[in-house]
Design an enzyme around this catalytic site. Structure first.
Site, PDB file in Angstrom:
ATOM      1  N   ILE A   1       9.103  -2.321 -24.022  1.00 50.74           N
ATOM      2  CA  ILE A   1       9.255  -3.429 -24.959  1.00 50.74           C
ATOM      3  C   ILE A   1       7.897  -4.021 -25.274  1.00 50.74           C
ATOM      4  CG2 ILE A   1      10.188  -5.764 -25.201  1.00 50.74           C
ATOM      5  CD1 ILE A   1      12.649  -4.798 -23.628  1.00 50.74           C
TER       6      ILE A   1
ATOM      7  N   ILE B   1      11.929   8.322 -30.113  1.00 49.24           N
ATOM      8  CA  ILE B   1      10.603   8.837 -29.760  1.00 49.24           C
ATOM      9  C   ILE B   1      10.707  10.154 -28.987  1.00 49.24           C
ATOM     10  CG2 ILE B   1       8.537   8.422 -28.360  1.00 49.24           C
ATOM     11  CD1 ILE B   1       8.606   5.526 -29.263  1.00 49.24           C
TER      12      ILE B   1
ATOM     13  N   GLY C   1      13.005   9.976 -21.925  1.00 51.08           N
ATOM     14  CA  GLY C   1      13.902   8.832 -21.889  1.00 51.08           C
ATOM     15  C   GLY C   1      14.846   8.830 -23.073  1.00 51.08           C
ATOM     16  N   ILE C   2      15.338   7.645 -23.419  1.00 55.44           N
ATOM     17  CA  ILE C   2      16.350   7.494 -24.450  1.00 55.44           C
ATOM     18  C   ILE C   2      15.719   7.036 -25.761  1.00 55.44           C
ATOM     19  CG2 ILE C   2      18.414   6.168 -25.092  1.00 55.44           C
ATOM     20  CD1 ILE C   2      19.012   5.917 -22.101  1.00 55.44           C
ATOM     21  N   GLY C   3      16.172   7.591 -26.881  1.00 54.82           N
ATOM     22  CA  GLY C   3      15.775   7.067 -28.179  1.00 54.82           C
ATOM     23  C   GLY C   3      15.143   8.074 -29.104  1.00 54.82           C
TER      24      GLY C   3
ATOM     25  N   GLU D   1      16.369  12.756 -16.406  1.00 47.48           N
ATOM     26  CA  GLU D   1      17.602  12.027 -16.095  1.00 47.48           C
ATOM     27  C   GLU D   1      18.590  12.087 -17.246  1.00 47.48           C
ATOM     28  OE1 GLU D   1      16.827   7.387 -17.171  1.00 47.48           O
ATOM     29  OE2 GLU D   1      15.756   8.175 -15.451  1.00 47.48           O
TER      30      GLU D   1
ATOM     31  N   GLY E   1      15.249   4.780 -14.786  1.00 47.89           N
ATOM     32  CA  GLY E   1      14.490   5.783 -14.053  1.00 47.89           C
ATOM     33  C   GLY E   1      13.026   5.843 -14.424  1.00 47.89           C
TER      34      GLY E   1
END
Length: 427
Positions: free
Chosen positions: A309, A215, A211-213, A234, A332
């Site tokens: 979150i 981590i 995913g994004i970020g 994605e 996603g």
């Protein structure tokens, strides 16, 4: 560039009429000059609905004068649209990223005008959607009128993103640096530990989704001794470049797109944009394919790494809202969490710091009132914090709660244990 074929942004956006629905190309491909030209016409426009996923760059949708003219119906809320999406002048559509193209192709959301950004046409007249094919391919296929910002700094990417100039109604030549995002700066000790913990779950020959970020980038940083990894994700960011260059990600074990890294959109630094330019080893493809669970599951040992979150003691994952405040979107996450769970040897992973920067526990007795459940407790498997890793698959409610308390921040374990007792142990 052939000057006779090009017009100005101001001239191109004159086709936008009151009541139109306008698609805006997203992420690093946000056509800033076209958006600004449209916004300049706010005094003569009204009831114009804007639809997009994440937008980047110097565009502001939160000016009072723009709110009177434009209604932002976000398909994934980002920093640029957050204030509007949570106001009376905007809204959010909860939807899996993989299914957004269906909204366009089935005319559930008809697109009157698409504002896109592309690479210059090649000798055969084909431009590339560049860094973001994702939902843009479907929008381009279905839009009644297409306006393209043609940017020589947009990388030409291989895959699904080719658009012939004959399909485009107006071409605007505008050279501009793409927005850059760097997730490698200011990484906390907790995130570094999480990256190490997640990497320890990944086997040689695994297919990665990230995913994004920060981590995901820390996970990649800890995969330098792995072998024969694949990439089907994605989103594609800077962290994968060293692993591809060193042959650690070689996609040799994948059943689909063997030998190729697959993504749907690319966001990072200029170095990344140059890396993907005309790179046949990278395929940027339609999100309805990349995020299709039936596609994802065919690759071996899919390790899907996403964040949240907050998570409650039963395993419900909230990753798109803070209570009733819409912070991001479904995206996603579920596409890949479920796809990974069906992959042979797959590992769906939710990775998150045990507490917020303000010291509030992210592992909670109950999700905040109004919070959206993105990943259900029936879909969650691995949960990782800086304090450890637990697999909730097959565990009962009590077993899940006890496991999650073990990886919570020590400052909050007593509170969680008291909540566990009140919920499960009272006579």
């Amino acid at each position: 560039m052939i000057d006779n074929n090009y017009t100005t942004a101001d001239e191109a956006v004159k086709c936008i009429k009151p009541g139109n629905r306008v698609f805006i190309h997203g992420s690093a491909a946000t056509p800033v000059c076209l958006v600004r030209a449209m916004q300049k016409r706010h005094h003569e426009l009204y009831d114009v609905e804007l639809v997009s996923i994440t937008t980047l760059g110097e565009v502001n949708f939160n000016r009072p004068e723009h709110r009177k003219s434009f209604y932002f119906n976000s398909l994934f809320v980002s920093a640029a649209t957050r204030a509007v999406a949570n106001s009376e002048d905007g809204d959010y559509v909860p939807i899996f990223l993989s299914q957004i193209p269906q909204l366009f192709r089935r005319n559930i959301l008809t697109i009157d005008v698409a504002l896109i950004q592309v690479s210059p046409p090649d000798a055969h007249g084909y431009c590339s959607l560049g860094t973001s094919v994702d939902v843009a391919r479907a929008a381009v296929q279905m839009a009644k009128h297409i306006i393209a910002q043609v940017n020589p700094l947009m990388p030409r990417t291989h895959g699904d993103g080719y658009v012939h100039i004959s399909q485009i109604n107006a071409l605007v030549w505008h050279s501009a640096e793409l927005p850059e995002v760097d997730y490698s700066t200011d990484v906390s000790d907790a995130v570094k530990k999480i990256g190490y913990n997640v990497a320890s779950l990944i086997e040689d020959g695994a297919t990665l989704q990230l995913g994004i970020g920060s981590i995901p980038d820390q996970v990649l940083f800890n995969l330098t001794t792995h072998k024969n990894l694949g990439l089907h994700t994605e989103m594609f960011s800077d962290g994968v470049m060293p692993l591809i260059e060193r042959g650690i990600i070689n996609n040799s074990q994948k059943k689909l797109n063997t030998g190729h890294s697959v993504t749907s959109f690319i966001t990072g630094t200029r170095k990344l944009y140059d890396f993907v330019n005309d790179n046949p080893g990278i395929r940027v493809m339609d999100i309805s394919y990349v995020n299709d669970t039936s596609i994802i599951r065919q690759n071996p040992k899919v390790a899907a790494i996403n964040s949240a979150i907050e998570i409650d003691l039963t395993g419900q994952i909230c990753s798109d809202s803070i209570g009733t405040y819409q912070y991001s979107g479904i995206g996603g996450q579920m596409d890949f969490i479920h796809g990974a769970s069906l992959s042979e040897g797959g590992k769906p992973i939710i990775a998150l710091p045990s507490q917020t920067n303000k010291g509030i526990s992210r592992i909670v007795p109950f999700l905040k009132e109004g919070a959206g459940v993105v990943t259900t407790r029936g879909h969650v498997h691995w949960v990782v914090t800086e304090y450890g890793m637990v697999d909730l698959f097959g565990k009962s409610l009590k077993q899940r709660a006890q496991a999650l308390i073990e990886i919570a921040h020590p400052n909050h374990r007593e509170m969680l244990e008291n909540s566990f007792f009140r919920r499960f142990e009272k006579a």
